[in-house]
Scaffold this active site. Structure first.
Site, PDB file in Angstrom:
ATOM      1  N   THR A  47     -89.811 106.579 -11.723  1.00  0.00           N
ATOM      2  CA  THR A  47     -88.436 107.059 -11.888  1.00  0.00           C
ATOM      3  C   THR A  47     -87.446 106.098 -11.242  1.00  0.00           C
ATOM      4  O   THR A  47     -86.374 105.837 -11.775  1.00  0.00           O
ATOM      5  CB  THR A  47     -88.271 108.474 -11.296  1.00  0.00           C
ATOM      6  N   CYS A  48     -87.820 105.561 -10.103  1.00  0.00           N
ATOM      7  CA  CYS A  48     -86.937 104.645  -9.380  1.00  0.00           C
ATOM      8  C   CYS A  48     -86.657 103.389 -10.198  1.00  0.00           C
ATOM      9  O   CYS A  48     -85.523 102.906 -10.247  1.00  0.00           O
ATOM     10  CB  CYS A  48     -87.562 104.263  -8.047  1.00  0.00           C
TER      11      CYS A  48
END
Length: 157
Positions: A47-48
């Site tokens: 996600t990052c």
């Protein structure tokens, strides 16, 4: 946990630049500046890398036009990892700050223990800091990615 209208704790954050390693005192770094800080559990994580950092890369110029002096990405990683990740994400307009021992994250009260997955990491959050004082703070629920996105923070300006 730190709250809006509170001052950031004094801590050291590392930044590897093309000119070498810098050690920043948070009091000096944020003094007299309006900054947007976002933190995440780890560099190069799904996600990052797919959404969180890229959103800030895309909107960086618009944040600067709205009066933000600098954008900082903080993670409990080392400065070498943060630089490599920033380079891979074209994040040249974002300070990639390493909280190597997690002391800043712990002082904020925004740490979490992921156990054998990675140990102590940062919760996902974003904040606006004006002259060292938190003026807006959005902390994500576990495993969520909504309120700390670049778009959500842009709407606060």
């Amino acid at each position: 946990m730190i709250k809006e209208h509170q001052s950031l704790p004094d801590a050291k954050l590392s930044e590897l630049t093309d000119n070498g390693m810098l050690e920043h005192s948070t009091h000096e770094l944020f003094s007299g500046k309006k900054a947007l800080v976002f933190a995440l559990p780890g560099a190069f994580t799904p996600t990052c890398s797919a959404a969180h950092l890229p959103g800030y890369v895309t909107l960086a110029d618009q944040f600067f036009e709205k009066g933000i002096d600098f954008i900082a990405c903080v993670s409990v990683n080392d400065a070498f990892v943060m630089k490599a990740w920033g380079d891979s994400q074209n994040a040249e307009h974002i300070k990639m700050l390493a909280d190597g021992d997690g002391s800043f994250t712990k002082a904020l009260g925004l740490d979490m223990d992921t156990g054998s997955f990675g140990g102590v990491r940062s919760q996902r959050y974003a904040m606006i800091v004006d002259n060292g004082v938190v003026t807006a703070l959005n902390v994500e629920a576990p495993k969520a990615f909504e309120v700390s996105s670049a778009e959500a923070m842009f709407n606060l300006l």
